[in-house]
Design an enzyme around this catalytic site. Sequence first.
Site, short mmCIF file in Angstrom:
data_model
loop_
_atom_site.label_atom_id
_atom_site.label_comp_id
_atom_site.label_asym_id
_atom_site.label_seq_id
_atom_site.Cartn_x
_atom_site.Cartn_y
_atom_site.Cartn_z
CD GLU A 15 -6.50 19.48 66.12
OE1 GLU A 15 -6.12 20.58 65.22
OE2 GLU A 15 -7.11 19.25 66.81
CB THR A 46 -2.54 19.10 68.94
OG1 THR A 46 -2.54 18.38 69.63
CG2 THR A 46 -3.77 19.71 67.90
CB ALA A 49 -0.23 26.67 76.29
NE ARG A 105 -1.88 35.06 69.41
CZ ARG A 105 -2.83 35.66 70.11
NH1 ARG A 105 -2.57 36.95 69.87
NH2 ARG A 105 -4.03 35.69 70.55
N GLY A 106 -0.74 30.31 68.99
CA GLY A 106 -1.16 30.08 70.23
C GLY A 106 -1.49 30.84 71.18
CG HIS A 149 -8.63 35.65 65.73
ND1 HIS A 149 -8.32 36.03 66.93
CD2 HIS A 149 -7.07 34.30 66.27
CE1 HIS A 149 -7.51 35.31 67.96
NE2 HIS A 149 -7.13 34.21 67.59
CE LYS A 165 -1.75 34.07 60.02
NZ LYS A 165 -2.56 32.74 60.55
CD GLN A 176 -11.34 27.10 65.54
OE1 GLN A 176 -11.43 26.06 66.15
NE2 GLN A 176 -10.41 28.12 66.43
#
Length: 283
Positions: A15, A46, A49, A105-106, A149, A165, A176
């Site tokens: 990433e 990435t 926001a 979602r962010g 989460h 999903k 994560q």
Amino acid sequence: MKTNENSASKHLSFEVFPPKKEGDFEGAYKIVSDLAKLEPEFISVTYGAGGSMSKKTIDIASYIQNELNVQAIAHMTCVGSTKEDIDKLCSELETHNIYNVLALRGDRPKDMSDEQYNNREFIYATDLIARLKEKTGLKLLGACYPEKHFEAASIEQDIIHMKEKQDMGVEAFITQLFFDNKIFYQFREYTDKIGITVPIHAGIMPVTSAKQINTSISLSGSSVPKKMTDIIAKYGNSPTDMYKAGIDYAIEQIIDLQKNGVDGVHIYTMNKPDIARQIVEAC
């Protein structure tokens, strides 16, 4: 999500984040070029926001995909977006031959009012996934959380959403970050029981400074095992020793994951190709 069978880093991916300033693009291209030489399965980019860096995400992902010939995954968040915003972004992705998206979602943008947040068009990542499946032919990845989460009532509920999903068409997941492989293995048992069959890429972040661990915990909610806290206590005041110990810890995690049949390992590189190179050479 095919990988190069002859690659030294088969099943490893990276990433990166785009530069905040326009003048830093040359450095960003150098970073991804160095990572591409390690022959990863893919490189994800990435997204700020509320889509604040979407143009930069596309530029970097396009360079990875079209100039470096490495599969690019563009992150896409929806918390601050309208359906029109998302449709426009998808058209731009298609124009740049980018067909893989990590649908998220962010986080809520700092300047987003309560009224805007409460009346947003996309409430959950599943709303974004539904829109993308309806309007595009993009290949979708999703996020998942070995320690759940922070908004989920339980890990079981979180995995039910993960299964939702998958049923909607998500073809792979990226976790994560976590620092204890036992947590991941327990999480994988849960996902097996509920019927998750698509690949799950384990997210690993090498912690190379004592300050970094506090930032990582606050952003991810990940727990820190005693072995990691002991390393920080021992080497935290010595940047050189902490750097080496943090990389060694990540390598140990990854080798153990590989021995236990992980689908893939996604390394949160923090835009540091040298760390990625050391990991690839060791793994």
